[in-house]
Structure formats: C-alpha cells, structure tokens
Design an enzyme around this catalytic site. Structure first.
Site, PDB file in Angstrom:
ATOM      1  N   CYS A  69       0.399   1.392   7.302  1.00 29.17           N
ATOM      2  CA  CYS A  69      -0.171   1.656   5.984  1.00 29.17           C
ATOM      3  C   CYS A  69      -1.495   2.396   6.109  1.00 29.17           C
ATOM      4  O   CYS A  69      -1.817   3.248   5.273  1.00 29.17           O
ATOM      5  CB  CYS A  69      -0.337   0.361   5.191  1.00 29.17           C
ATOM      6  SG  CYS A  69       1.249  -0.311   4.649  1.00 29.17           S
ATOM      7  N   GLU A 106       0.830  -1.207   0.000  1.00 26.56           N
ATOM      8  CA  GLU A 106       0.000   0.000   0.000  1.00 26.56           C
ATOM      9  C   GLU A 106       0.865   1.258   0.000  1.00 26.56           C
ATOM     10  O   GLU A 106       0.618   2.190  -0.765  1.00 26.56           O
ATOM     11  CB  GLU A 106      -0.906   0.040   1.246  1.00 26.56           C
ATOM     12  CG  GLU A 106      -1.761  -1.190   1.419  1.00 26.56           C
ATOM     13  CD  GLU A 106      -1.126  -2.269   2.298  1.00 26.56           C
ATOM     14  OE1 GLU A 106      -1.856  -2.899   3.072  1.00 26.56           O
ATOM     15  OE2 GLU A 106       0.104  -2.477   2.217  1.00 26.56           O
TER      16      GLU A 106
END
Length: 160
Positions: A104, A77
C-alpha cells in the site's frame, strides 16, 4: 452563539475511515481509509475486502493454512486509491485506521498522496511495515499517528 463541541477535520475524516472499516467482512481485522483533497473534500473511501465481482462467501478469510485471505484481499488504502477512478490524488491526505503495509505504501507514494494519518501501528515491527516506513520516509511523505481529544463518535439513526 455557535455550538462548541463539534469534531475537527481530522476527527471527521478518521471517523469516515472508521465507518468505512465497518463494511469489511474480514473476521479479524477491519481497516478503513478516506482520501481528502487539499481543500477538505472527500475524494474516495475504501476498506479491506475482496475485489469487485469476487464473492465474500466464495473466498477464504482464514489467516493460516493452505488457502488464506492474503492473496485475494484488497487493502483499504489501495481500495480508496482505486475507488478514486483516476481522479488526481496529487497533494491529498489519507486517513487510515492501520499503518499501511509495504504494498500500500507503494501505491500511496505513486498516487501523489502528500501525507497520511493513522490510528494503529500494531504491526510496527513486521518486515512489511518496516519496509513501508522506509519507502514513505524516502519519498518525503509525512505521516502522523492521530491523537484526538475524543474517544468515540456515536451515530444515531433514530433522529427526532
């Protein structure tokens, strides 16, 4: 008459995330991500791996011991967010193969992603994932486990 057995947008973008995951050198967990604009244009992709310039052969991939992969690996991500090279992600959608960790989640929130789809939540009870869910919910980001009508997409490189 048009073809009927085509994949939908969610299947397409998650397929891209799954394909990106295949680039990961991690021997245990391969994660991929795909960020998409509001009008269904791919902005960026990423997978879990070492930072640019850090050799996959010189850094550890172990999960336990004195020298593990954890301080070094960039998650899919975050890689996708960084690979956007500053382009606005405001209002975008993220497709990711594994539910994001707390680190993330922070990047997802700060980047302006408005919603994300994931396939697996195998670490659902870990402190990292619980913190992630708490922050994502507080930030008002919608998240959905993607359930599709298909089990797989096959890619053929030999087209006749």
């Amino acid at each position: 008459m048009k073809r009927k057995n085509y994949i939908n947008w969610d299947e397409y973008f998650m397929g891209i995330a799954l394909l990106a995951a295949q680039r990961s050198k991690d021997p245990n967990t391969q994660v991929g991500a795909c960020i998409v604009s509001e009008d269904n244009i791919i902005i960026s992709t990423g997978y879990n791996g070492m930072p640019k310039g850090c050799s996959d052969d010189e850094y550890p991939w172990e999960r336990e011991g004195a020298d593990t992969k954890y301080p070094y690996v960039v998650h899919a991500e975050l890689n996708a967010i960084l690979n956007a090279h500053g382009r606005s992600l405001e209002g975008s959608k993220l497709y990711v193969t594994l539910f994001p960790c707390n680190e993330c989640a922070k990047a997802i929130i700060q980047s302006g992603v408005k919603e994300f789809y994931y396939l697996s939540d195998k670490y659902c009870c870990s402190p990292s994932t619980l913190a992630s869910k708490r922050m994502i919910e507080s930030a008002g980001i919608k998240f959905t486990k993607l359930d599709t009508s298909i089990d797989k997409i096959t890619l053929d490189f030999k087209i006749e």
